[in-house]
Design an enzyme around this catalytic site. Structure first.
Site, PDB file in Angstrom:
ATOM      1  N   SER B 276      13.351 -94.257 -38.958  1.00  0.00           N
ATOM      2  CA  SER B 276      11.962 -93.917 -39.248  1.00  0.00           C
ATOM      3  C   SER B 276      11.324 -95.118 -39.916  1.00  0.00           C
ATOM      4  CB  SER B 276      11.924 -92.708 -40.186  1.00  0.00           C
ATOM      5  OG  SER B 276      10.713 -92.679 -40.911  1.00  0.00           O
ATOM      6  N   ARG B 315      -1.492 -86.056   9.644  1.00  0.00           N
ATOM      7  CA  ARG B 315      -1.281 -86.922   8.467  1.00  0.00           C
ATOM      8  C   ARG B 315      -2.282 -86.493   7.410  1.00  0.00           C
ATOM      9  NH1 ARG B 315      -0.942 -92.088  10.417  1.00  0.00           N
ATOM     10  NH2 ARG B 315       0.939 -91.008  11.155  1.00  0.00           N
TER      11      ARG B 315
END
Lengths: 467, 467, 467, 467
Positions: B276, B315
């Site tokens: 930390s 497509r």
């Protein structure tokens, strides 16, 4: 199951019935009866107790709204139901009441009940897939050689066979049917673990009770409790989502081909079907609408199952409950879409004349690739591509058939003229010939798919156990 | 592949490399080389052309940023790449340039390239699953009899065996490995259909070319083009999502058990791991963090694949492109999570003393069900449940061991006193004994899982074709 | 933001640059410099320390790949960056190094850095919205009276004004611009809370430091730490999602109107734009494609932000990190879509002749509602609706103009003949007249929107603070 | 809204009633009555017709299941309802029947009906937010100075004030209430556009009718039809999602603090609340459960609204219908969560002794940052961080209080000993003092929030128009 009225428009009554409140309560009672019966079989509880419990497991005897109210407070439906069941059993046989729900926990009964009703839901999906696949394959056979525009990126691309297009619609539906059966085999499992999954209360007899109970309910006996390991169960839900994705693709194609300016297909009309409150001339594609609505919602419905997988420790807080509540959505959406598309294919109107007219309206531009390939043999691929691109633009801007423009270009160019046969060139512009390659592939594929369709036996997960 | 810097913290370098720009361009070039080689094999193009094309298919020779810029304008990466490839081939062999990309379309090359890199991604997942499963099964063996609290709805429930808990973590990982292999078998297919899926340009030779090409690339030859039928492909992606869901469940359990107030597990510490910036004493569970982050994102990543399934006609417009762009996300998330959890299990610290202390801190309340069941034999289940509920509240409010309270109640009630053996009652409060049923189930299950783990051979989809 | 090469095709280089690694690291260093400067201003650290820190905050001096590697292990990028910064400061001023990152935590610096780069992202969105709105409003002006088919449920419905349609495209874009500015005002806040949000290390001076720092960075000073209360921040992301939803609707309309069979619009063509590798004649709608792709992905991208909101206690595990990683996706998708549509509108080709031809091709059926309403005055609404429905079917099946069929019906029915003026009936079939109501509404609305467009000043959240 | 029985456990009866079938049909009839009344006011239809129509608009007179069946076939509920209404009006006044639904379309009535019932839903949310905010703010006042562990990444971090934590829960709830009111002001609009949004049937009188009708229904008159521009409407739904996200965060914190090993909070117990069918001692956190379940589902519920935004042309196919069906889900989830949390806060049990014990159990490690900062003044920040990191590890491994270890280190180091005051060092380990900074911030913030809470007047969107 109460749904909003707009939900109901998109759903089938059959599938709504599968998941309605009474059906789920009945399935929970089926669990309790089977548990007692299996325990009697293994000597864990007296046979008379099992009989008394079974006698009390009649869903009609329970006040479902009251169970819901109490369940909301308890955080689970099982507690008030087991309590009510115990009272009812005790009224007939005080001793038997001691054995109600013995060794089980809320999650066991709720999960198994959902499995039991889901099996019925899968039956409905399977049966409707059977019908729809049959219709789609039949239509493919009729249109193997019908020329239709293939479209890519929503632009006319080339000519294909409509049968080829239909076969491609059919294939994922047959795959879905197969995949759902496979997923069901893995997921239709008894849940029985007791408080924390170890069957601790029943000691060594637990596994035998589980096996007997699974047999009675016609379910798989699980390798272990799956209280908080939901992968096989969620995997089943994801198959329903995949199916719906394929239905959405099909619905999108139908809707696009039914546009007024395209007009190649129309959904069946008929009294009250697809009308408009304002516009008397309209025939709205309501089957496609329902298919598209299901496909719009399904990704999120599936995502909810995945989002609920992080179930903590031995029973999830919030996520398990969210999964239970969300689970029926997938089946209701999917079956609504299936039913709608089955309705559409039952009376789908196909307009081969319009298909041909749409091809013709493009002045031969969709044969440009074929021309380009033919010319490429003479002058090279990039050169041919560039030349045809230029001629296609010219044809479009001058509103002339591409064939004329190309012929003029060939005749006007000594080099090309010697290398390109005008007769062969002309043949490139024949829609029926252009549909040939697709038709050939479609024929072969159709034979395979019809064989696969015919080979499906009845849905293998019988609703009947040996009870 | 460029990802935001916060993405990269959650990803593994290996998997990022699989999907990076150069790898995808290389796979597209592999497609083009294999296409030409297969066509040469079938007599569609000259062998010399195939050789010249293969020689030009070296990704390092292409300016990828320029391809991206041109591809953005073209709407596809294939056009500028094929153009650049053609130029390069032409520099060596003008005739060969005529045969580049012959009979194929943009989607063929882009889809097949994604299949090729995905196969590598699956290798990585399989290998990491092998490692993680090995570690988890090993840990289970060590802790078969270790008592630990089972927790339901985030509340202490009963005592179970930690080995039982671990075995339940392992089972879905082994299933995922098996399922991924099955899904890969269906989805790792060549895409080759030409402009609209019919292989029209190659006439009757199309299917043979496709088979030869599939063999060269080590892929399945598809039953048909899957340009806009994405169910098998999306089905593979959904398996990755399922795996990640199971990893998220595992990560959630680790994180909860590593809480300061629980302290039963700790991720490995070590230089630079989980520190930390503000708090020197902290050891953050960074592996769990990565697993949970992947599980937070995955439902949406999977939903995107489903949302893109409605690909129009031959497509899709927008949806296909969205699917392609979103596809790598699933593999990157899943592998990041797998790697992180593998790191965690490589040095997971288990604290059986703390597990026992957490049990003891509950004053025997977690044995309440066992007591209730024992008493039920004497006074009936509902009565016993109600009595023990009352005694449990009393024990909690008076901060006394439940055993004492129960013993006092039994001794103070003539009816009970004659029916309940105090010695047997005492035995109910032994954590080691309470872990017994879980341990027994776990042992049997572990044997199965270890056998299954050992039986996995190498990942069956080799990256090598016969080219 | 996971960006594969297929992602990049859908993104704008500008927006990718906003969120690239160096930009985020630079923003983190901006945070550190501003923190020190604000602390110096409030007497928390010496001015010389602040100056030394500022001097070391040059992103180019840091090894970003090394930071990523260390950050992956640490679980946060801030730790290795602060460490490296401290080393660099110490090289110049050992005392100043004591004050680096003082009183802050990893989340402060990472969140604020994301706010800072997001402000730039919002600038880009605002500017592009300005451009696109200008183009769309300009087009509306040109086509106020142009008749075009309105289509409902993908079926021709009635005739409307194309300007009306365009104005309806524009309105949500202007609203989005306004809403984004509002959301930015709430969300572009400094994050500064220290380890757990209380600014504890700086005692009473904390709030003053926060205010000074916010002023320096040009951000809002928050009412409190928002470490795990993400509503305002996520609310901003949701506005980006809403904008993209509106862009998706616009793209869908463009793509549908550009279909070959509709042909009312075309995206601009031009060298390299929207070609096909196989089909020389094709012009693909690549702008619509990008807009639709963004709209396909955005719901999930937004859902991820919501899914990450349950951030535990004072810093979330997994969810916060997922949010950070996912955040750029929304802006990249939205800006890619905006840019693409702006390109499209820069050269959009409108074909009023084709619009008219599409109306004419329907044989007057789209005037059926108008006819029905006219007849309703004579014979009642339900009767008129039924009659016109019948006549419309007749017209369609006989391929005759509806006007002829209706005239014949009126003339053939004595009752009707006396009540219906044939001249007025004829006027109902005039497309230009039918476009009138839409044109009138559009004119009024356009005036409002142009005024609103003109009234937007520069984006109010300057990138410059008072530092 | 698909509501299985497990859904109902998570929902409030009040909110279910808002969206039930009869309520929606009644709202549709309110639309029809208001339309006729407004048209009468503007001279479009006779006053007597409006009166006859109003008289027939009694929902109880309609056969809702029959409407659903017909609506499923029609693709819209409006057609059968308008038909039935017309029949009913005609029974009383044949002439009036000609004017039913005049100039309107299906979407007008369905959208407006949803707006009307949503207004009631917002009333319920607003009222419940009022209650919950009051309770949460009251609790904050009681615990301003109560020390509690702050936790980051699910690890103990530092000591904070419990009041600070509560204030941070409250702030987003107040913001949500304000934001919902703002979003309602934009979204609670009449939908009235006629067939394609142009109000064409009513000519110039259309806008005046719309204004009159909006006034009668108490809704905003829209700037234009919003048939397919859903941004403001979806924006309202997203605010509900944001609220639920904040509730999920709150529920997560409650559930974590209520874990047996933490024990700082407990949901209220009481007859039937949160029991277990297997474990008599358990008190399950059912309110948190419901809040977490809502937060699990909400991201997807919101995503569905976004996914449905691409509504084509002048009326969407599938997407609009999906949005309508999905819309109630958000409100039902959110209100269920709000109600559940309101129940929890009505009787939340807070245990400050346990909070203090949890701090004490950490041997002072959570004061490590404070110590590090104090030492940093003496030896520099990196050195102090490293030293304290080492001492913290030592304290943990030796199971000694950090204070003792630090004191020994200071005393044992001549350099440190002269610079560090041991008395001041001791003060750093006082939890009450450590809670001070949070308490001070919380007090100021609480004053603001209480003022804001008090300033909310009644929900401004009255259910009453001037009709």
């Amino acid at each position: 199951m109460t749904m909003s009225i707009f939900d109901k428009l998109l759903a089938s009554p059959n599938m709504m019935a599968v998941f309605d409140d009474a059906a789920i309560v009945a399935a929970m009672l089926d669990f309790e009866a089977a548990l007692a019966a299996a325990q009697a079989e293994e000597g864990v509880v007296p046979l008379t107790a099992a009989q008394a419990i079974a006698a009390a497991c009649d869903a009609a005897a329970y006040d479902i709204p009251a169970l819901v109210t109490a369940g909301r407070r308890a955080g689970t439906l099982a507690i008030p139901l087991v309590k009510a069941l115990t009272v009812r059993v005790a009224e007939q046989d005080a001793d038997a009441a001691l054995h109600v729900h013995w060794g089980s926990t809320s999650q066991d009964v709720q999960d198994t009940a959902m499995v039991l009703v889901t099996r019925r839901a899968l039956h409905l999906l399977d049966r409707m897939l059977d019908s729809l696949c049959g219709r789609v394959l039949g239509l493919a056979q009729q249109h193997l050689g019908t020329p239709v525009l293939a479209r890519t990126l929503l632009q006319p691309a080339q000519v294909t066979s409509f049968g080829f297009k239909i076969v491609n619609w059919a294939a994922p539906l047959l795959r879905a049917r197969q995949r759902l059966r496979g997923a069901a085999a893995a997921a239709l499992q008894l849940q029985l673990g007791g408080a924390v999954g170890t069957l601790a209360v029943m000691d060594e007899r637990g596994p035998a009770v589980a096996r007997a109970m699974a047999r009675r309910l016609g379910l798989q006996a699980p390798a272990g409790a799956w209280h908080t390991q939901r992968d096989e169960w969620v995997g089943l839900g994801l198959e329903v989502a995949l199916l719906t994705g394929s239905l959405g693709k099909l619905a999108a194609d139908l809707a696009l081909m039914a546009q007024g300016e395209v007009g190649e297909l129309a959904e069946p009309s008929g009294e009250g079907r697809g009308g408009s409150s304002a516009m008397p001339h309209k025939r709205n594609p309501v089957s496609s609408m329902i298919g598209l609505a299901a496909a719009t919602r399904m990704p999120q419905q599936a995502a909810t199952l995945l989002a609920a997988m992080g179930q903590q420790h031995e029973r999830g807080l919030g996520n398990w409950q969210a999964e239970l509540a969300a689970w029926p959505d997938l089946f209701v959406s999917a079956h609504g879409a299936l039913q709608a598309l089955d309705d559409a294919f039952a009376g789908l109107r196909v307009d081969p004349v319009r298909m041909r007219a749409n091809i013709d309206a493009l002045h031969g531009l969709v044969f440009a690739e074929a021309v380009s390939i033919r010319l490429a043999g003479a002058i090279g691929r990039p050169q041919a591509h560039a030349l045809v691109e230029r001629l296609a633009r010219q044809a479009a801007s001058e509103d002339r058939p591409l064939e004329d423009v190309v012929r003029a270009a060939v005749e006007g160019d000594a080099g090309l003229g010697t290398k390109v046969d005008l007769q062969q060139l002309h043949a490139l512009f024949d829609p029926a010939a252009a549909a040939g390659p697709g038709a050939r592939l479609a024929q072969a594929r159709l034979d395979e798919l019809r064989a696969a369709h015919a080979a499906f036996g009845p849905f293998p997960h019988s609703a009947q156990g040996t009870a």
